[in-house]
Design a protein around this motif. Structure first.
Motif, PDB file in Angstrom:
ATOM      1  N   ASP A  34       0.838  -1.202   0.000  1.00  0.00           N
ATOM      2  CA  ASP A  34       0.000   0.000   0.000  1.00  0.00           C
ATOM      3  C   ASP A  34       0.876   1.256   0.000  1.00  0.00           C
ATOM      4  OD1 ASP A  34      -2.080  -1.753   0.153  1.00  0.00           O
ATOM      5  OD2 ASP A  34      -2.519  -1.399   2.284  1.00  0.00           O
ATOM      6  N   ARG A  35       0.394   2.310  -0.651  1.00  0.00           N
ATOM      7  CA  ARG A  35       1.140   3.560  -0.727  1.00  0.00           C
ATOM      8  C   ARG A  35       1.257   4.213   0.656  1.00  0.00           C
ATOM      9  NH1 ARG A  35       2.538   1.316  -4.080  1.00  0.00           N
ATOM     10  NH2 ARG A  35       2.361   1.513  -6.333  1.00  0.00           N
ATOM     11  N   ARG A  36       2.302   5.031   0.832  1.00  0.00           N
ATOM     12  CA  ARG A  36       2.534   5.745   2.094  1.00  0.00           C
ATOM     13  C   ARG A  36       2.620   7.252   1.804  1.00  0.00           C
ATOM     14  NH1 ARG A  36       4.741   2.569   6.202  1.00  0.00           N
ATOM     15  NH2 ARG A  36       4.621   4.517   7.399  1.00  0.00           N
ATOM     16  N   TYR A  40       5.943  10.027   2.136  1.00  0.00           N
ATOM     17  CA  TYR A  40       6.582  10.643   0.979  1.00  0.00           C
ATOM     18  C   TYR A  40       6.337  12.144   0.922  1.00  0.00           C
ATOM     19  CZ  TYR A  40       8.447   6.388  -1.004  1.00  0.00           C
ATOM     20  OH  TYR A  40       9.195   5.252  -1.203  1.00  0.00           O
ATOM     21  N   THR A  41       5.225  12.609   1.454  1.00  0.00           N
ATOM     22  CA  THR A  41       5.005  14.059   1.530  1.00  0.00           C
ATOM     23  C   THR A  41       6.056  14.706   2.414  1.00  0.00           C
ATOM     24  OG1 THR A  41       2.614  13.836   1.177  1.00  0.00           O
ATOM     25  CG2 THR A  41       3.393  15.870   2.214  1.00  0.00           C
ATOM     26  N   VAL A  42       6.303  14.087   3.564  1.00  0.00           N
ATOM     27  CA  VAL A  42       7.314  14.616   4.493  1.00  0.00           C
ATOM     28  C   VAL A  42       8.705  14.507   3.891  1.00  0.00           C
ATOM     29  CG1 VAL A  42       8.409  14.285   6.740  1.00  0.00           C
ATOM     30  CG2 VAL A  42       5.921  14.128   6.526  1.00  0.00           C
ATOM     31  N   ARG A  43       8.987  13.373   3.276  1.00  0.00           N
ATOM     32  CA  ARG A  43      10.326  13.167   2.696  1.00  0.00           C
ATOM     33  C   ARG A  43      10.594  14.131   1.553  1.00  0.00           C
ATOM     34  NH1 ARG A  43      12.580   7.431   0.208  1.00  0.00           N
ATOM     35  NH2 ARG A  43      14.458   8.272  -0.781  1.00  0.00           N
ATOM     36  N   GLN A  92       6.849   3.791  -6.365  1.00  0.00           N
ATOM     37  CA  GLN A  92       6.589   3.685  -4.925  1.00  0.00           C
ATOM     38  C   GLN A  92       5.794   4.870  -4.386  1.00  0.00           C
ATOM     39  OE1 GLN A  92      10.254   3.051  -2.781  1.00  0.00           O
ATOM     40  NE2 GLN A  92      10.986   1.501  -4.206  1.00  0.00           N
ATOM     41  N   VAL A  93       5.888   5.993  -5.073  1.00  0.00           N
ATOM     42  CA  VAL A  93       5.294   7.229  -4.549  1.00  0.00           C
ATOM     43  C   VAL A  93       3.869   7.425  -5.058  1.00  0.00           C
ATOM     44  CG1 VAL A  93       5.588   9.719  -4.316  1.00  0.00           C
ATOM     45  CG2 VAL A  93       7.608   8.223  -4.484  1.00  0.00           C
ATOM     46  N   PHE A 293      10.190  -6.953  -4.217  1.00  0.00           N
ATOM     47  CA  PHE A 293       8.991  -6.116  -4.335  1.00  0.00           C
ATOM     48  C   PHE A 293       9.422  -4.676  -4.646  1.00  0.00           C
ATOM     49  CE2 PHE A 293       8.120  -9.565  -1.348  1.00  0.00           C
ATOM     50  CZ  PHE A 293       7.006 -10.154  -1.932  1.00  0.00           C
ATOM     51  N   PRO A 294       9.832  -4.403  -5.902  1.00  0.00           N
ATOM     52  CA  PRO A 294      10.375  -3.084  -6.252  1.00  0.00           C
ATOM     53  C   PRO A 294       9.424  -1.922  -6.010  1.00  0.00           C
ATOM     54  CG  PRO A 294      10.826  -4.694  -7.975  1.00  0.00           C
ATOM     55  CD  PRO A 294       9.860  -5.333  -7.039  1.00  0.00           C
ATOM     56  N   SER A 295       8.112  -2.154  -6.084  1.00  0.00           N
ATOM     57  CA  SER A 295       7.156  -1.057  -5.905  1.00  0.00           C
ATOM     58  C   SER A 295       6.760  -0.858  -4.447  1.00  0.00           C
ATOM     59  CB  SER A 295       5.903  -1.306  -6.748  1.00  0.00           C
ATOM     60  OG  SER A 295       5.217  -2.472  -6.304  1.00  0.00           O
TER      61      SER A 295
END
Length: 353
Positions: A34-36, A40-43, A92-93, A293-295
């Motif tokens: 599942d996406r995070r 990623y917004t913080v990163r 991933q994003v 699991f690359p994605s």
């Protein structure tokens, strides 16, 4: 160093993929694909803030040798942007390709001068056949030699430096940032490169802005020193990030017949460490989980590790994990062994690279 011998027995059609499918079902059930978005917004916000802040500091410091510290800081930021571009390339994003590509061009091409399209194609081929002498571009003998077989047929620069390449590895990394940029520009000549116009425009704008800013603020001498320090440290950081993952692990040849799970696990190495290592390596210290699991979003790799490790143990598949310094040492030993025949010491028996 990991055992470089890989079983060359064919895998039966019934067995192929079955071991991985069992693992994949467990990973999906745990929600680890599942996406995070918050992460990623913080990163992204943190990396962009550091990028902008670094160039603001550059402008404020002005004509001073203190710019060497700014160059070092921006080298770290550029590497972190490269790691972010890596996550974008793997989907991933974002869920769809278009926003991933747009963000990749902004972060990679425009931000740090790394051709997103060229690198994505190269990295995809690496993931399909990691550490394969014939198919993985990351172990092609362009400058370094990764196996005794490559040493035997080497010519030109690889043959000239191959015998002592382990000692030259880190010095050569100082040129890696420049090498990636030149390779990105060369790729623009390929008719098969997707979105070639966008790639070209963003890379050219980066060059004009980057060089223009440096030479506008600094006199020529200091500007050249700034560029040298920045690009050298950028290259070393990137090299130290990617080298621990596969170098020193078994190199595959056309004779090897491995299913997907074994092909990915047996050629990859994880690096132990806490939050600092996770941040510095951009999650690539969980290389085994990433290759399977690359994605999978970076923060989920840590959660997947015990599941993957337990599954490998149940199958009798070797799962390699070591410390950061030891991973570099293994990579250097394998490079030294690969070039043994070029030092006049006879044919090397190593097949690791």
């Amino acid at each position: 160093m990991a055992d470089s011998t890989i079983e060359r027995a064919p895998v039966s059609p019934e067995r192929k993929g079955s071991d991985f499918s069992q693992l994949s079902r467990r990973i999906v059930q745990e929600g680890l694909l599942d996406r995070r978005p918050v992460y990623y917004t913080v990163r992204i916000a943190t990396v962009v803030t550091c990028f902008v802040g670094g160039w603001v500091a550059f402008a404020l410091v002005g004509d001073s040798w203190w710019q060497i510290l700014v160059a070092a800081f921006l080298a770290v930021v550029f590497a972190q942007m490269g790691l972010l571009a890596h996550d974008l390339a793997h989907g991933q994003v974002f869920r769809s390709r278009r926003p991933s590509r747009i963000a990749g061009h902004l972060v990679g091409n425009l931000g740090i001068g790394l051709g997103y399209g060229w690198w994505t194609d190269k990295h995809t081929r690496h993931h399909a056949n990691p550490n394969h002498e014939d198919h993985d571009p990351d172990v092609a003998p362009d400058v370094l030699i990764w196996s005794a077989k490559q040493a035997e047929v080497s010519k030109g620069l690889p043959r000239f430096i191959g015998g002592w390449q382990a000692f030259l590895f880190f010095p050569l990394l100082t040129l890696e940032g420049l090498n990636l940029h030149i390779s990105s520009l060369r790729a623009l000549r390929r008719p098969t490169l997707k979105h070639r116009r966008t790639e070209a425009v963003t890379l050219i704008v980066h060059d004009l802005a980057y060089l223009g800013a440096v030479f506008a603020v600094l006199p020529v001498g200091k500007a050249l020193v700034f560029l040298a320090v920045h690009q050298a440290l950028f290259g070393v950081y990137l090299g130290c990030t990617f080298a621990p993952n596969h170098k020193g692990m078994p190199v595959l040849t056309g004779e090897d017949r491995l299913d997907f799970l074994r092909r990915q696990v047996l050629t990859s190495r994880n690096v132990r460490g806490g939050h600092l290592i996770n941040t510095a390596l951009g999650g690539l210290n969980y290389q085994i989980e990433h290759h399977l699991f690359p994605s999978m979003p970076t923060p989920n790799l840590r959660k997947a590790q015990p599941i993957v490790r337990e599954h490998c143990a149940s199958l009798g598949v070797e799962y390699v994990e070591t410390g950061l310094i030891d991973s570099w040492a293994q990579a250097m030993r394998s490079l030294h062994e690969a070039g043994a025949s070029l030092r006049g010491g006879g044919r090397s028996q190593a097949s690791a690279g």
